[in-house]
Scaffold this active site. Structure first.
Site, PDB file in Angstrom:
ATOM      1  CG  HIS A  74      -2.060  -0.892   1.175  1.00 51.19           C
ATOM      2  ND1 HIS A  74      -3.172  -0.762   1.951  1.00 51.19           N
ATOM      3  CD2 HIS A  74      -2.282  -1.970   0.378  1.00 51.19           C
ATOM      4  CE1 HIS A  74      -4.042  -1.711   1.654  1.00 51.19           C
ATOM      5  NE2 HIS A  74      -3.517  -2.466   0.719  1.00 51.19           N
ATOM      6  CE1 TYR A 203      -5.392   3.837   8.986  1.00 55.20           C
ATOM      7  CE2 TYR A 203      -5.932   3.796  11.314  1.00 55.20           C
ATOM      8  CZ  TYR A 203      -5.188   3.338  10.258  1.00 55.20           C
ATOM      9  OH  TYR A 203      -4.245   2.371  10.465  1.00 55.20           O
ATOM     10  N   PRO A 295      -4.288  -0.240  18.719  1.00 60.19           N
ATOM     11  CG  PRO A 295      -6.028  -1.653  18.071  1.00 60.19           C
ATOM     12  CD  PRO A 295      -5.468  -0.936  19.240  1.00 60.19           C
ATOM     13  CE  LYS A 299       3.987   3.036  13.707  1.00 59.38           C
ATOM     14  NZ  LYS A 299       4.029   2.622  12.327  1.00 59.38           N
ATOM     15  CE1 TYR A 387      -1.368   3.843   9.636  1.00 63.19           C
ATOM     16  CE2 TYR A 387      -0.171   2.537   8.019  1.00 63.19           C
ATOM     17  CZ  TYR A 387      -1.276   2.726   8.821  1.00 63.19           C
ATOM     18  OH  TYR A 387      -2.280   1.789   8.833  1.00 63.19           O
TER      19      TYR A 387
HETATM   20  C1  FAD Z   1      -6.696  -9.659  20.709  1.00 62.48           C
HETATM   21  C2  FAD Z   1      -5.646  -8.836  19.995  1.00 62.48           C
HETATM   22  C3  FAD Z   1      -5.960  -8.197  18.807  1.00 62.48           C
HETATM   23  C4  FAD Z   1      -5.011  -7.414  18.161  1.00 62.48           C
HETATM   24  N1  FAD Z   1      -5.344  -6.773  17.011  1.00 62.48           N
HETATM   25  C5  FAD Z   1      -4.455  -5.975  16.420  1.00 62.48           C
HETATM   26  C6  FAD Z   1      -4.794  -5.269  15.259  1.00 62.48           C
HETATM   27  O1  FAD Z   1      -5.918  -5.378  14.769  1.00 62.48           O
HETATM   28  N2  FAD Z   1      -3.862  -4.459  14.696  1.00 62.48           N
HETATM   29  C7  FAD Z   1      -2.602  -4.313  15.241  1.00 62.48           C
HETATM   30  O2  FAD Z   1      -1.776  -3.584  14.709  1.00 62.48           O
HETATM   31  N3  FAD Z   1      -2.235  -5.004  16.337  1.00 62.48           N
HETATM   32  C8  FAD Z   1      -3.126  -5.818  16.933  1.00 62.48           C
HETATM   33  N4  FAD Z   1      -2.773  -6.483  18.041  1.00 62.48           N
HETATM   34  C9  FAD Z   1      -1.381  -6.354  18.512  1.00 62.48           C
HETATM   35  C10 FAD Z   1      -0.421  -7.373  17.853  1.00 62.48           C
HETATM   36  O3  FAD Z   1      -1.113  -8.506  17.455  1.00 62.48           O
HETATM   37  C11 FAD Z   1       0.683  -7.696  18.849  1.00 62.48           C
HETATM   38  O4  FAD Z   1       1.402  -6.513  19.078  1.00 62.48           O
HETATM   39  C12 FAD Z   1       1.627  -8.824  18.411  1.00 62.48           C
HETATM   40  O5  FAD Z   1       0.953 -10.052  18.458  1.00 62.48           O
HETATM   41  C13 FAD Z   1       2.869  -8.884  19.295  1.00 62.48           C
HETATM   42  O6  FAD Z   1       3.597 -10.049  19.043  1.00 62.48           O
HETATM   43  P1  FAD Z   1       4.332 -10.838  20.214  1.00 62.48           P
HETATM   44  O7  FAD Z   1       5.041 -11.966  19.573  1.00 62.48           O
HETATM   45  O8  FAD Z   1       5.070  -9.893  21.059  1.00 62.48           O
HETATM   46  O9  FAD Z   1       3.154 -11.373  21.153  1.00 62.48           O
HETATM   47  P2  FAD Z   1       2.017 -12.443  20.863  1.00 62.48           P
HETATM   48  O10 FAD Z   1       1.640 -12.427  19.436  1.00 62.48           O
HETATM   49  O11 FAD Z   1       0.956 -12.184  21.875  1.00 62.48           O
HETATM   50  O12 FAD Z   1       2.708 -13.834  21.134  1.00 62.48           O
HETATM   51  C14 FAD Z   1       2.955 -14.303  22.442  1.00 62.48           C
HETATM   52  C15 FAD Z   1       2.950 -15.824  22.422  1.00 62.48           C
HETATM   53  O13 FAD Z   1       3.277 -16.294  23.711  1.00 62.48           O
HETATM   54  C16 FAD Z   1       2.395 -17.362  24.054  1.00 62.48           C
HETATM   55  N5  FAD Z   1       2.333 -17.422  25.514  1.00 62.48           N
HETATM   56  C17 FAD Z   1       1.645 -16.626  26.367  1.00 62.48           C
HETATM   57  N6  FAD Z   1       1.862 -17.002  27.649  1.00 62.48           N
HETATM   58  C18 FAD Z   1       2.722 -18.048  27.590  1.00 62.48           C
HETATM   59  C19 FAD Z   1       3.322 -18.866  28.569  1.00 62.48           C
HETATM   60  N7  FAD Z   1       3.098 -18.665  29.879  1.00 62.48           N
HETATM   61  N8  FAD Z   1       4.143 -19.845  28.183  1.00 62.48           N
HETATM   62  C20 FAD Z   1       4.397 -20.063  26.861  1.00 62.48           C
HETATM   63  N9  FAD Z   1       3.841 -19.318  25.865  1.00 62.48           N
HETATM   64  C21 FAD Z   1       3.024 -18.321  26.234  1.00 62.48           C
HETATM   65  C22 FAD Z   1       1.080 -16.969  23.391  1.00 62.48           C
HETATM   66  O14 FAD Z   1       0.238 -18.088  23.192  1.00 62.48           O
HETATM   67  C23 FAD Z   1       1.579 -16.395  22.077  1.00 62.48           C
HETATM   68  O15 FAD Z   1       1.702 -17.357  21.073  1.00 62.48           O
HETATM   69  C24 FAD Z   1      -3.705  -7.289  18.706  1.00 62.48           C
HETATM   70  C25 FAD Z   1      -3.389  -7.959  19.895  1.00 62.48           C
HETATM   71  C26 FAD Z   1      -4.342  -8.708  20.547  1.00 62.48           C
HETATM   72  C27 FAD Z   1      -3.972  -9.376  21.841  1.00 62.48           C
END
Ligand code: FAD
Length: 393
Positions: A74, A203, A295, A299, A387
């Site tokens: 995009h 948006y 969100p 980011k 962005y």
């Molecule tokens: C419900 C939701 C909706 C979202 N929607 C958007 C959106 O629309 N747009 C946007 O930009 N961002 C969105 N986000 C934010 C974005 O998805 C996150 O910033 C991103 O997933 C971060 O990646 P991460 O790997 O740090 O964490 P996560 O993707 O949360 O990965 C963490 C992993 O650790 C695992 N875990 C948790 N606890 C334990 C444990 N005790 N032991 C072992 N494993 C564990 C989990 O199962 C998961 O697989 C959303 C977040 C959530 C929670």
């Protein structure tokens, strides 16, 4: 049974998986311990916008083939208010940079495949995961698999276990400063089997509340509505959602929102949160484990990717030459970027949502800021630059 590795990674989200892959490219061993099943993490629909830097990184790291083939590049977004649309053109404002729409679950699938193809270990469905001795040179990760206790002995533990994980609480309270804002609204999001009716994200600031028009593929639309924070999804049958989307996204140029079967819907709270610092002993936090953003600025996943990029380079320096300088600077290096993203996400959120109890003051500030952003190339460039994301280097 005790298994030994160099880096024990907790969590197979974008942060944990990419860290493991980047370490593998540096010749460093790691094991990922994940609470959920492979099927669950590969189908968890969340973010979908990749900044310019993360796209280049995934391509360079050899995990961008499907992203390039199926991702939607995009070159702008639309700000919609007062019944009119205003396009912000990224390449002309940022020296040629763009974003790519590619579902987080697709990034996760690509990374899991890459790790398994390279012989990497991901322990899915780990129960009661915990960490011990992170203050010592020999930290351990423990969990149960099919009721059998498992132990991973490592040099470093990477806490990539998201906002509700166990790693952040392992940092003693006196070492952790927490900065937090909870917003007085949430997002109701749907995934619909409907071809996008616009090529770019919209948006919308509307008197009934914010709406976001997005897509995940040429056949799937992703849409969001601002709702009260305690809203019950049961109050939102599909017809009501579509009606509200039509109202908030209405425009006077004949554009029409395509409808289709709703495949998934849910409500996500809106919060800003930063844990300072992101490191304690041999434990390093990355991604949502350390910080979350509303969100609105897209980011979350990008910050997770940026953190593990910094961490992988610091770990490469440590394991190759014993040099701990980059590891010691890890929190500081990441937090500079984190706070930029926190500000941008807060700013976008404040400019676009209706705030309960507003007497019209905030609404007028929003309108003034929106008018300025689309009229001034300097203001538009600031939005565009944030962005598409700051360079990863
Ligand atoms: C419900 C939701 C909706 C979202 N929607 C958007 C959106 O629309 N747009 C946007 O930009 N961002 C969105 N986000 C934010 C974005 O998805 C996150 O910033 C991103 O997933 C971060 O990646 P991460 O790997 O740090 O964490 P996560 O993707 O949360 O990965 C963490 C992993 O650790 C695992 N875990 C948790 N606890 C334990 C444990 N005790 N032991 C072992 N494993 C564990 C989990 O199962 C998961 O697989 C959303 C977040 C959530 C929670």
């Amino acid at each position: 049974m005790v298994v030994r590795t160099q880096v024990g990674i907790i969590g197979a989200g974008p942060a944990g998986l990419l860290l493991s892959h980047l370490l593998h490219l540096e010749g460093i061993e790691s094991v990922i311990v994940e609470a959920r099943s492979r099927d669950y993490v590969e189908h968890r629909v969340r973010a979908g916008v990749l900044e310019h830097g993360p796209v280049q990184l995934l391509k360079r790291a050899g995990v961008g083939e499907r992203l390039v083939r199926e991702g939607l590049e995009h070159h702008g977004i639309e700000l919609r208010f007062g019944g009119r649309g205003h396009r912000i053109d990224f390449p002309s404002l940022t020296g040629g940079r763009s974003i790519t729409v590619y579902g987080q679950q697709e990034v996760v699938k690509d990374l899991i495949q890459a790790r398994l193809d390279a012989g990497g270990t991901i322990e899915f469905e780990a129960v009661d995961v915990g960490i011990d001795d992170v203050d010592s040179a020999t930290p351990r990760v423990h969990w149960h698999k099919d009721d059998v206790p498992q132990v991973l002995a490592c040099d470093i533990v990477a806490g990539c276990d998201g906002f509700h994980g166990i790693c952040r609480p392992s940092i003693p309270g006196f070492e952790r400063a927490v900065f937090e804002r909870t917003y007085p609204f949430a997002w109701l999001g749907i995934l619909a089997k409907a071809a996008p009716s616009r090529d770019e994200l919209i948006y919308a600031n509307h008197e009934r509340g914010f709406a976001l028009y997005a897509m995940r593929s040429p056949k799937i639309t992703r849409l969001y509505l601002q709702v009260p924070p305690e809203e019950d999804i049961a109050n939102w049958p599909d017809d009501r959602i579509w009606q509200e989307l039509h109202t908030r996204l209405e425009i006077d140029d004949g554009w029409k929102l395509n409808e289709g079967p709703v495949l998934e819907k849910g409500i996500t709270p809106m919060r800003s949160y930063v844990c300072e610092r992101m490191q304690h002993g041999q434990l390093y936090l990355a991604g949502d484990a350390a910080h979350i953003v509303p969100p609105t600025g897209a980011k979350g996943m990008n910050l997770a990717i940026a953190d593990v990029y910094v961490l992988s380079r610091a770990l490469a320096a440590f394991f190759k030459s014993g040099n701990r300088d980059a590891l010691a600077a890890y929190s500081q290096t990441c937090l500079a970027r984190v706070w930029r993203a926190e500000h941008f996400s807060w700013w976008m959120t404040s400019m676009l949502h209706r705030f309960p109890g507003d007497d019209g003051f905030q609404q007028r500030l929003q309108r003034s800021q929106l008018d300025y952003t689309v009229a001034s190339s300097a203001a538009a460039a600031s939005l565009a630059e944030n962005y598409v994301g700051l360079p990863l280097e």
